[in-house]
Design an enzyme around this catalytic site. Structure first.
Site, PDB file in Angstrom:
ATOM      1  N   VAL A  72      12.293  29.707   4.416  1.00 14.58           N
ATOM      2  CA  VAL A  72      13.482  30.509   4.733  1.00 14.58           C
ATOM      3  C   VAL A  72      13.818  31.514   3.635  1.00 14.58           C
ATOM      4  CG1 VAL A  72      14.439  28.726   6.254  1.00 14.58           C
ATOM      5  CG2 VAL A  72      15.190  28.852   3.858  1.00 14.58           C
ATOM      6  N   ASN A  97      19.374  24.851   8.800  1.00 18.68           N
ATOM      7  CA  ASN A  97      19.495  23.530   8.166  1.00 18.68           C
ATOM      8  C   ASN A  97      18.786  23.422   6.813  1.00 18.68           C
ATOM      9  OD1 ASN A  97      19.616  20.352   8.273  1.00 18.68           O
ATOM     10  ND2 ASN A  97      17.442  20.894   8.114  1.00 18.68           N
ATOM     11  N   TYR A 164      24.721  24.687  -5.720  1.00 18.03           N
ATOM     12  CA  TYR A 164      24.841  24.122  -4.370  1.00 18.03           C
ATOM     13  C   TYR A 164      26.264  24.345  -3.843  1.00 18.03           C
ATOM     14  CZ  TYR A 164      24.333  20.701  -0.576  1.00 18.03           C
ATOM     15  OH  TYR A 164      24.274  20.085   0.654  1.00 18.03           O
ATOM     16  N   LYS A 168      27.213  26.641  -0.637  1.00 22.21           N
ATOM     17  CA  LYS A 168      27.771  26.013   0.575  1.00 22.21           C
ATOM     18  C   LYS A 168      29.161  26.567   0.864  1.00 22.21           C
ATOM     19  CE  LYS A 168      24.257  23.447   1.698  1.00 22.21           C
ATOM     20  NZ  LYS A 168      23.478  23.692   2.916  1.00 22.21           N
TER      21      LYS A 168
HETATM   22  N1  LIG Z   1      21.854  14.834   2.852  1.00 18.48           N
HETATM   23  C1  LIG Z   1      23.105  15.139   2.530  1.00 18.48           C
HETATM   24  O1  LIG Z   1      23.821  14.365   1.897  1.00 18.48           O
HETATM   25  C2  LIG Z   1      23.702  16.450   2.980  1.00 18.48           C
HETATM   26  C3  LIG Z   1      25.095  16.569   3.009  1.00 18.48           C
HETATM   27  C4  LIG Z   1      25.655  17.770   3.416  1.00 18.48           C
HETATM   28  C5  LIG Z   1      24.854  18.829   3.773  1.00 18.48           C
HETATM   29  N2  LIG Z   1      23.504  18.674   3.733  1.00 18.48           N
HETATM   30  C6  LIG Z   1      22.683  19.827   4.100  1.00 18.48           C
HETATM   31  O2  LIG Z   1      21.902  19.482   5.213  1.00 18.48           O
HETATM   32  C7  LIG Z   1      20.674  20.212   5.172  1.00 18.48           C
HETATM   33  C8  LIG Z   1      19.499  19.274   5.322  1.00 18.48           C
HETATM   34  O3  LIG Z   1      19.548  18.325   4.273  1.00 18.48           O
HETATM   35  P1  LIG Z   1      18.662  17.001   4.296  1.00 18.48           P
HETATM   36  O4  LIG Z   1      19.448  15.972   3.607  1.00 18.48           O
HETATM   37  O5  LIG Z   1      18.156  16.734   5.652  1.00 18.48           O
HETATM   38  O6  LIG Z   1      17.437  17.462   3.339  1.00 18.48           O
HETATM   39  P2  LIG Z   1      15.924  16.907   3.255  1.00 18.48           P
HETATM   40  O7  LIG Z   1      15.488  17.253   1.884  1.00 18.48           O
HETATM   41  O8  LIG Z   1      15.864  15.485   3.719  1.00 18.48           O
HETATM   42  O9  LIG Z   1      15.132  17.798   4.318  1.00 18.48           O
HETATM   43  C9  LIG Z   1      15.107  19.179   4.141  1.00 18.48           C
HETATM   44  C10 LIG Z   1      14.005  19.791   4.980  1.00 18.48           C
HETATM   45  O10 LIG Z   1      14.072  21.213   4.778  1.00 18.48           O
HETATM   46  C11 LIG Z   1      12.797  21.708   4.413  1.00 18.48           C
HETATM   47  N3  LIG Z   1      12.968  22.858   3.533  1.00 18.48           N
HETATM   48  C12 LIG Z   1      13.470  22.878   2.284  1.00 18.48           C
HETATM   49  N4  LIG Z   1      13.434  24.126   1.786  1.00 18.48           N
HETATM   50  C13 LIG Z   1      12.913  24.906   2.748  1.00 18.48           C
HETATM   51  C14 LIG Z   1      12.603  26.285   2.834  1.00 18.48           C
HETATM   52  N5  LIG Z   1      12.812  27.100   1.785  1.00 18.48           N
HETATM   53  N6  LIG Z   1      12.091  26.768   3.976  1.00 18.48           N
HETATM   54  C15 LIG Z   1      11.854  25.954   5.026  1.00 18.48           C
HETATM   55  N7  LIG Z   1      12.091  24.635   4.993  1.00 18.48           N
HETATM   56  C16 LIG Z   1      12.617  24.121   3.874  1.00 18.48           C
HETATM   57  C17 LIG Z   1      12.110  20.547   3.723  1.00 18.48           C
HETATM   58  O11 LIG Z   1      10.698  20.702   3.733  1.00 18.48           O
HETATM   59  C18 LIG Z   1      12.604  19.363   4.563  1.00 18.48           C
HETATM   60  O12 LIG Z   1      11.791  19.171   5.713  1.00 18.48           O
HETATM   61  C19 LIG Z   1      20.688  21.000   3.862  1.00 18.48           C
HETATM   62  O13 LIG Z   1      21.172  22.311   4.097  1.00 18.48           O
HETATM   63  C20 LIG Z   1      21.706  20.237   3.027  1.00 18.48           C
HETATM   64  O14 LIG Z   1      22.302  21.060   2.060  1.00 18.48           O
HETATM   65  C21 LIG Z   1      22.906  17.521   3.351  1.00 18.48           C
END
Ligand SMILES: NC(=O)c1ccc[n+]([C@@H]2O[C@H](COP(=O)([O-])OP(=O)(O)OC[C@H]3O[C@@H](n4cnc5c(N)ncnc54)[C@H](O)[C@@H]3O)[C@@H](O)[C@H]2O)c1
Length: 259
Positions: A72, A97, A164, A168
């Site tokens: 992305v 995401n 972060y 966000k």
């Molecule tokens: N897990 C949490 O506690 C949490 C809380 C609030 C928000 N979020 C947000 O939710 C989203 C997903 O988080 P998650 O916990 O599932 O993360 P994760 O690390 O488990 O999965 C992230 C996925 O995104 C892919 N990815 C990362 N960078 C990328 C890029 N530059 N281009 C394409 N793909 C990419 C990774 O390969 C992976 O498959 C994120 O935006 C995160 O900030 C997560």
């Protein structure tokens, strides 16, 4: 509204959805949720093997799905994937995401660290929204859901994570501004702000029992979330059931932001 069944409207039957970072974690859960709601799902991930694995899981349930190798942060790879998808018919839903966190004390955070997080969490969201919206605006309809965070609406407090939190927070207002700009074109833009969700993303935090106990204690419902508990809100915002909702950030946070 004539012909609008508010319960049928939860269905995404016949729609085409794109999930960035859909190979693992929340994105993988969202891809499955969108598919079970009836959408054909395109999984975009910089980890192609993870995207292919997610797609295999969807296909095993009989859903239509395809994996795309997209970073992305890379404008060309985003535009190429979106154009391929749209050329086959429509592009109705985008879930922005993919995300990155570099948790270091702010005084030790390098410009390279800062830039890396901005590139994925903010520029990436903009680039994917821009690319998808070009097709959605042409079709006069579409729904975009961005992944914000409780860390975009609070100062956090348990550990430093400034790039972060800054990105966000920016996603929350990017969501409002794009919603207002694109509303006349029939494109809705919303966000969700989850609390901590049990994925690899926060494993370094949840592996620390003291820290996990404090994360649970900071959440009024007393625990962090599981992936399946954030999927419904995202699918709802993507669906016609949310036809009158745009510019909103939905907290899925066990009450964290209500404090
Ligand atoms: N897990 C949490 O506690 C949490 C809380 C609030 C928000 N979020 C947000 O939710 C989203 C997903 O988080 P998650 O916990 O599932 O993360 P994760 O690390 O488990 O999965 C992230 C996925 O995104 C892919 N990815 C990362 N960078 C990328 C890029 N530059 N281009 C394409 N793909 C990419 C990774 O390969 C992976 O498959 C994120 O935006 C995160 O900030 C997560």
């Amino acid at each position: 509204m004539a012909g609008f069944d508010p319960i049928e409207a939860f269905s995404l039957k016949g729609q085409v959805a794109v999930v960035t970072g859909g190979g693992k974690g929340i994105g993988r859960g969202v891809a499955l949720g969108l598919a079970r709601s009836g959408a054909a799902v395109h999984v975009l991930d910089r980890d192609l093997a993870a995207a292919e694995d997610a797609v295999a899981m969807l296909k095993a349930e009989g859903h239509r799905a395809r994996a795309h190798h997209v970073d992305v942060g890379d404008e060309a790879s985003i535009d190429a994937a979106m154009a391929t998808i749209a050329a086959e018919g429509s592009l109705d839903v985008l879930v922005n995401n993919a995300g990155l966190a570099i948790r270091k004390p702010s005084v030790d955070l390098s410009v390279a660290d800062w830039d890396a997080v901005l590139k994925v969490n903010l520029t990436g969201v903009f680039l994917c929204a821009r690319s998808a919206a070009r097709h959605m605006i042409a079709n006069k309809q579409g729904a975009i859901v961005n992944l914000a965070s409780i860390m975009g609406l609070s100062g956090g407090g348990l550990y430093p994570n400034i790039s972060y939190q800054a990105t966000k927070g920016a996603v929350v207002n990017l969501t409002r501004a794009l919603a207002v700009e694109w509303a006349p074109s029939g494109v809705r833009v919303n966000a969700v702000a989850p609390t901590w969700v049990r994925t690899d993303f926060i494993k370094p935090l949840t592996d620390n029992p003291d820290l996990l106990a404090r994360m649970n204690a900071m959440t009024p419902l007393g625990r962090i979330a599981e992936i399946d508990e954030v999927v419904g809100g995202i699918v709802y915002l993507a669906s016609p059931a949310a036809a009158m909702v745009t510019g909103h950030t939905l907290a899925i946070d066990g009450g964290f932001l209500a404090q």
